[in-house]
Design a protein around this motif. Sequence first.
Motif, PDB file in Angstrom:
ATOM      1  N   GLN A   1      73.926   5.238   2.999  1.00  0.00           N
ATOM      2  CA  GLN A   1      75.402   5.640   1.454  1.00  0.00           C
ATOM      3  C   GLN A   1      75.586   5.690   0.950  1.00  0.00           C
ATOM      4  N   VAL A   2      76.104   7.013  -0.548  1.00  0.00           N
ATOM      5  CA  VAL A   2      76.267   5.810  -2.113  1.00  0.00           C
ATOM      6  C   VAL A   2      77.637   5.627  -1.894  1.00  0.00           C
ATOM      7  N   GLN A   3      77.788   4.449  -2.723  1.00  0.00           N
ATOM      8  CA  GLN A   3      79.386   4.350  -3.047  1.00  0.00           C
ATOM      9  C   GLN A   3      78.978   3.514  -4.039  1.00  0.00           C
ATOM     10  N   VAL A   4      80.141   3.804  -4.867  1.00  0.00           N
ATOM     11  CA  VAL A   4      80.582   3.592  -6.392  1.00  0.00           C
ATOM     12  C   VAL A   4      82.359   2.814  -6.853  1.00  0.00           C
ATOM     13  N   VAL A   5      82.829   2.058  -6.708  1.00  0.00           N
ATOM     14  CA  VAL A   5      84.052   1.532  -6.264  1.00  0.00           C
ATOM     15  C   VAL A   5      84.558   0.541  -7.397  1.00  0.00           C
ATOM     16  N   GLU A   6      85.000   1.316  -7.958  1.00  0.00           N
ATOM     17  CA  GLU A   6      85.977   0.425  -9.021  1.00  0.00           C
ATOM     18  C   GLU A   6      86.871  -0.476  -8.722  1.00  0.00           C
ATOM     19  N   SER A   7      87.844  -0.960  -9.599  1.00  0.00           N
ATOM     20  CA  SER A   7      88.843  -1.799  -9.114  1.00  0.00           C
ATOM     21  C   SER A   7      89.190  -2.612 -10.714  1.00  0.00           C
ATOM     22  N   GLY A   8      90.215  -3.470 -11.231  1.00  0.00           N
ATOM     23  CA  GLY A   8      90.967  -4.099 -11.596  1.00  0.00           C
ATOM     24  C   GLY A   8      91.656  -3.443 -13.007  1.00  0.00           C
ATOM     25  N   GLY A   9      91.817  -2.267 -12.966  1.00  0.00           N
ATOM     26  CA  GLY A   9      93.144  -1.696 -13.519  1.00  0.00           C
ATOM     27  C   GLY A   9      94.547  -1.772 -13.386  1.00  0.00           C
ATOM     28  N   GLY A  10      95.351  -1.844 -13.767  1.00  0.00           N
ATOM     29  CA  GLY A  10      96.895  -1.670 -14.020  1.00  0.00           C
ATOM     30  C   GLY A  10      97.516  -1.775 -14.985  1.00  0.00           C
ATOM     31  N   LEU A  11      98.293  -1.723 -15.404  1.00  0.00           N
ATOM     32  CA  LEU A  11      99.264  -2.387 -16.520  1.00  0.00           C
ATOM     33  C   LEU A  11      99.232  -3.338 -17.188  1.00  0.00           C
ATOM     34  N   VAL A  12      99.062  -2.383 -18.764  1.00  0.00           N
ATOM     35  CA  VAL A  12      99.485  -4.309 -19.150  1.00  0.00           C
ATOM     36  C   VAL A  12      99.883  -3.741 -20.286  1.00  0.00           C
ATOM     37  N   GLN A  13     100.437  -5.015 -21.590  1.00  0.00           N
ATOM     38  CA  GLN A  13     100.589  -4.507 -22.951  1.00  0.00           C
ATOM     39  C   GLN A  13     100.029  -4.575 -24.347  1.00  0.00           C
ATOM     40  N   GLY A  14     100.374  -3.478 -24.654  1.00  0.00           N
ATOM     41  CA  GLY A  14      99.621  -3.557 -26.108  1.00  0.00           C
ATOM     42  C   GLY A  14      98.873  -4.748 -26.790  1.00  0.00           C
ATOM     43  N   GLY A  15      97.843  -4.576 -27.267  1.00  0.00           N
ATOM     44  CA  GLY A  15      96.813  -5.872 -27.445  1.00  0.00           C
ATOM     45  C   GLY A  15      96.753  -7.066 -25.871  1.00  0.00           C
TER      46      GLY A  15
ATOM     47  N   SER B   1      94.551  -7.333 -22.954  1.00  0.00           N
ATOM     48  CA  SER B   1      93.071  -7.653 -22.145  1.00  0.00           C
ATOM     49  C   SER B   1      92.657  -7.444 -20.068  1.00  0.00           C
ATOM     50  N   LEU B   2      91.902  -6.189 -20.190  1.00  0.00           N
ATOM     51  CA  LEU B   2      91.853  -6.099 -18.506  1.00  0.00           C
ATOM     52  C   LEU B   2      90.189  -6.057 -18.548  1.00  0.00           C
ATOM     53  N   ARG B   3      90.397  -6.349 -16.892  1.00  0.00           N
ATOM     54  CA  ARG B   3      88.674  -6.120 -17.018  1.00  0.00           C
ATOM     55  C   ARG B   3      88.410  -5.312 -15.848  1.00  0.00           C
ATOM     56  N   LEU B   4      87.758  -4.665 -15.678  1.00  0.00           N
ATOM     57  CA  LEU B   4      87.207  -3.815 -14.779  1.00  0.00           C
ATOM     58  C   LEU B   4      85.807  -3.489 -13.956  1.00  0.00           C
ATOM     59  N   SER B   5      85.844  -3.381 -12.922  1.00  0.00           N
ATOM     60  CA  SER B   5      84.498  -4.011 -12.064  1.00  0.00           C
ATOM     61  C   SER B   5      84.287  -2.683 -11.408  1.00  0.00           C
ATOM     62  N   CYS B   6      82.922  -2.391 -11.289  1.00  0.00           N
ATOM     63  CA  CYS B   6      83.040  -1.570 -10.761  1.00  0.00           C
ATOM     64  C   CYS B   6      81.350  -2.064  -9.766  1.00  0.00           C
ATOM     65  N   ALA B   7      82.382  -2.046  -8.011  1.00  0.00           N
ATOM     66  CA  ALA B   7      80.337  -1.962  -6.848  1.00  0.00           C
ATOM     67  C   ALA B   7      80.158  -0.821  -6.705  1.00  0.00           C
ATOM     68  N   ALA B   8      78.404  -1.061  -7.054  1.00  0.00           N
ATOM     69  CA  ALA B   8      77.523   0.083  -6.523  1.00  0.00           C
ATOM     70  C   ALA B   8      76.736   0.329  -5.029  1.00  0.00           C
ATOM     71  N   SER B   9      76.472   0.213  -4.203  1.00  0.00           N
ATOM     72  CA  SER B   9      75.764   0.596  -3.101  1.00  0.00           C
ATOM     73  C   SER B   9      75.365   1.582  -2.727  1.00  0.00           C
ATOM     74  N   GLY B  10      73.250   1.509  -2.063  1.00  0.00           N
ATOM     75  CA  GLY B  10      73.653   2.696  -1.556  1.00  0.00           C
ATOM     76  C   GLY B  10      72.547   3.655  -2.038  1.00  0.00           C
ATOM     77  N   PHE B  11      71.606   2.806  -2.960  1.00  0.00           N
ATOM     78  CA  PHE B  11      70.424   2.945  -4.536  1.00  0.00           C
ATOM     79  C   PHE B  11      70.249   2.099  -5.004  1.00  0.00           C
ATOM     80  N   THR B  12      69.427   2.273  -5.782  1.00  0.00           N
ATOM     81  CA  THR B  12      68.548   1.452  -6.589  1.00  0.00           C
ATOM     82  C   THR B  12      69.481   0.712  -7.650  1.00  0.00           C
ATOM     83  N   PHE B  13      70.511   0.622  -7.774  1.00  0.00           N
ATOM     84  CA  PHE B  13      70.558  -0.130  -8.623  1.00  0.00           C
ATOM     85  C   PHE B  13      70.802  -0.581 -10.303  1.00  0.00           C
ATOM     86  N   SER B  14      69.135  -0.953 -10.188  1.00  0.00           N
ATOM     87  CA  SER B  14      68.643  -1.531 -11.189  1.00  0.00           C
ATOM     88  C   SER B  14      68.197  -0.281 -12.216  1.00  0.00           C
TER      89      SER B  14
END
Length: 118
Positions: free
Chosen positions: A1-15, A17-30
Amino acid sequence: QVQVVESGGGLVQGGGSLRLSCAASGFTFSRYRMSWYRQAPGKERELVAAITSVGSTNYGDSVKSRFTISRDNANNMVDLQMNSLKPEDTAVYYCNAFDSYSLSHDYWGQGTQVTVSS
């Protein structure tokens, strides 16, 4: 089963930083080109950054020099480091996986909200 799941969003002040992550599974990622897109209210979805299976990157003009995309093939992860955020970066950010070999598989995550206050 293919899954693509984002995380790390939110509220931040101008200037800030944020780091988003994406975890994938169910396919040959590389094999896949991994990308981040975003869509703001009333606007079309646009490419933010992409990284190919061999690590080549490209960025949307509005985020060059501020955002950095990276991938970890061992852990099937792709990250987006976002610095010097601006209110106009506010959008839902989506992770995309595209099979750049067969050109026949294209997977999307559900999106994560990024809100930058002025």
